[in-house]
Design a protein around this motif. Structure first.
Motif, mmCIF file in Angstrom:
data_model
loop_
_atom_site.group_PDB
_atom_site.id
_atom_site.type_symbol
_atom_site.label_atom_id
_atom_site.label_comp_id
_atom_site.label_asym_id
_atom_site.label_seq_id
_atom_site.Cartn_x
_atom_site.Cartn_y
_atom_site.Cartn_z
ATOM 1 N N PRO A 1 0.834 -1.210 0.000
ATOM 2 C CA PRO A 1 0.000 0.000 0.000
ATOM 3 C C PRO A 1 0.866 1.257 0.000
ATOM 4 C CG PRO A 1 -0.732 -1.540 1.678
ATOM 5 C CD PRO A 1 0.559 -2.070 1.133
ATOM 6 N N LYS A 2 0.471 2.247 -0.770
ATOM 7 C CA LYS A 2 1.254 3.482 -0.866
ATOM 8 C C LYS A 2 1.117 4.333 0.386
ATOM 9 C CE LYS A 2 1.040 3.475 -5.752
ATOM 10 N NZ LYS A 2 1.461 3.910 -6.930
ATOM 11 N N ASN A 3 -0.037 4.310 1.007
ATOM 12 C CA ASN A 3 -0.282 5.117 2.195
ATOM 13 C C ASN A 3 -0.546 4.216 3.388
ATOM 14 O OD1 ASN A 3 -0.128 7.572 0.748
ATOM 15 N ND2 ASN A 3 -2.213 7.257 0.031
ATOM 16 N N ILE A 4 0.521 3.857 4.081
ATOM 17 C CA ILE A 4 0.375 3.026 5.267
ATOM 18 C C ILE A 4 0.182 3.963 6.459
ATOM 19 C CG2 ILE A 4 1.462 1.321 6.762
ATOM 20 C CD1 ILE A 4 3.023 0.365 4.299
ATOM 21 N N THR A 5 -0.991 3.905 7.044
ATOM 22 C CA THR A 5 -1.317 4.761 8.184
ATOM 23 C C THR A 5 -1.576 3.900 9.407
ATOM 24 O OG1 THR A 5 -3.677 4.705 7.714
ATOM 25 C CG2 THR A 5 -2.402 6.454 6.640
ATOM 26 N N GLU A 6 -1.645 4.541 10.553
ATOM 27 C CA GLU A 6 -1.961 3.810 11.778
ATOM 28 C C GLU A 6 -3.338 3.173 11.703
ATOM 29 O OE1 GLU A 6 -1.192 5.714 15.533
ATOM 30 O OE2 GLU A 6 0.406 6.915 14.625
ATOM 31 N N VAL A 7 -4.267 3.836 11.053
ATOM 32 C CA VAL A 7 -5.622 3.299 10.903
ATOM 33 C C VAL A 7 -5.585 2.022 10.062
ATOM 34 C CG1 VAL A 7 -7.919 3.754 9.971
ATOM 35 C CG2 VAL A 7 -6.686 5.562 11.169
ATOM 36 N N LEU A 8 -4.816 2.034 8.992
ATOM 37 C CA LEU A 8 -4.690 0.850 8.138
ATOM 38 C C LEU A 8 -4.088 -0.318 8.921
ATOM 39 C CD1 LEU A 8 -4.903 -0.451 5.313
ATOM 40 C CD2 LEU A 8 -2.590 0.385 4.888
ATOM 41 N N VAL A 9 -3.017 -0.053 9.645
ATOM 42 C CA VAL A 9 -2.376 -1.103 10.440
ATOM 43 C C VAL A 9 -3.338 -1.631 11.498
ATOM 44 C CG1 VAL A 9 -0.493 -1.603 12.043
ATOM 45 C CG2 VAL A 9 -0.052 -0.220 10.009
ATOM 46 N N GLU A 10 -4.023 -0.736 12.175
ATOM 47 C CA GLU A 10 -4.991 -1.132 13.199
ATOM 48 C C GLU A 10 -6.095 -2.007 12.601
ATOM 49 O OE1 GLU A 10 -6.469 -1.274 17.059
ATOM 50 O OE2 GLU A 10 -4.630 -0.284 16.416
ATOM 51 N N THR A 11 -6.578 -1.632 11.423
ATOM 52 C CA THR A 11 -7.618 -2.404 10.745
ATOM 53 C C THR A 11 -7.156 -3.830 10.469
ATOM 54 O OG1 THR A 11 -8.462 -0.395 9.715
ATOM 55 C CG2 THR A 11 -9.107 -2.494 8.706
ATOM 56 N N TYR A 12 -5.921 -3.974 9.971
ATOM 57 C CA TYR A 12 -5.395 -5.317 9.690
ATOM 58 C C TYR A 12 -5.172 -6.106 10.978
ATOM 59 C CZ TYR A 12 -4.814 -4.662 4.699
ATOM 60 O OH TYR A 12 -5.046 -4.478 3.361
ATOM 61 N N LEU A 13 -4.664 -5.463 12.006
ATOM 62 C CA LEU A 13 -4.455 -6.164 13.273
ATOM 63 C C LEU A 13 -5.760 -6.716 13.828
ATOM 64 C CD1 LEU A 13 -1.900 -3.823 15.046
ATOM 65 C CD2 LEU A 13 -1.454 -6.071 14.053
ATOM 66 N N ILE A 14 -6.812 -5.924 13.742
ATOM 67 C CA ILE A 14 -8.123 -6.382 14.214
ATOM 68 C C ILE A 14 -8.649 -7.503 13.328
ATOM 69 C CG2 ILE A 14 -10.541 -5.698 14.488
ATOM 70 C CD1 ILE A 14 -9.423 -2.900 15.312
ATOM 71 N N GLN A 15 -8.553 -7.325 12.011
ATOM 72 C CA GLN A 15 -9.064 -8.322 11.064
ATOM 73 C C GLN A 15 -8.358 -9.661 11.225
ATOM 74 O OE1 GLN A 15 -11.656 -7.931 8.967
ATOM 75 N NE2 GLN A 15 -11.434 -10.016 8.268
ATOM 76 N N TRP A 16 -7.046 -9.626 11.428
ATOM 77 C CA TRP A 16 -6.269 -10.857 11.555
ATOM 78 C C TRP A 16 -6.202 -11.356 12.999
ATOM 79 C CZ3 TRP A 16 -1.815 -8.451 8.297
ATOM 80 C CH2 TRP A 16 -2.194 -8.434 6.952
ATOM 81 N N GLU A 17 -6.960 -10.707 13.895
ATOM 82 C CA GLU A 17 -7.021 -11.084 15.300
ATOM 83 C C GLU A 17 -5.645 -11.078 15.952
ATOM 84 O OE1 GLU A 17 -9.145 -14.777 15.411
ATOM 85 O OE2 GLU A 17 -10.967 -13.868 14.653
ATOM 86 N N LEU A 18 -4.851 -10.044 15.646
ATOM 87 C CA LEU A 18 -3.520 -9.907 16.196
ATOM 88 C C LEU A 18 -3.403 -8.700 17.126
ATOM 89 C CD1 LEU A 18 -1.460 -10.583 12.948
ATOM 90 C CD2 LEU A 18 -1.852 -12.149 14.842
ATOM 91 N N ARG A 19 -4.481 -7.998 17.327
ATOM 92 C CA ARG A 19 -4.441 -6.747 18.083
ATOM 93 C C ARG A 19 -3.888 -6.951 19.483
ATOM 94 N NH1 ARG A 19 -2.537 -2.944 19.127
ATOM 95 N NH2 ARG A 19 -3.431 -1.071 19.869
ATOM 96 N N ASN A 20 -4.268 -8.004 20.156
ATOM 97 C CA ASN A 20 -3.812 -8.229 21.529
ATOM 98 C C ASN A 20 -2.384 -8.744 21.619
ATOM 99 O OD1 ASN A 20 -6.317 -7.409 22.454
ATOM 100 N ND2 ASN A 20 -7.140 -9.484 22.366
#
Length: 50
Positions: free
Chosen positions: A28-47
């Motif tokens: 992705p050209k624009n990697i933001t904290e929101v994008l990373v957070e979205t993937y962490l939640i989606q992949w169940e890696l947030r914790n």
């Protein structure tokens, strides 16, 4: 491992390339904290991230 594979040990040899499909995956050209957070939640890696 045959001689053709051994000659290309440190590069992707034709023998290996013909056995697999290669799919280009862009970054992705624009990697933001929101994008990373979205993937962490989606992949169940947030914790797992401290």
């Amino acid at each position: 491992m045959n001689a053709f594979d051994k000659a290309s040990l440190y590069e992707m040899s034709y023998a290996f390339m013909r056995r697999f499909a290669f799919i280009p995956v862009g970054v992705p050209k624009n990697i933001t904290e929101v994008l990373v957070e979205t993937y962490l939640i989606q992949w169940e890696l947030r914790n797992m991230v401290t």
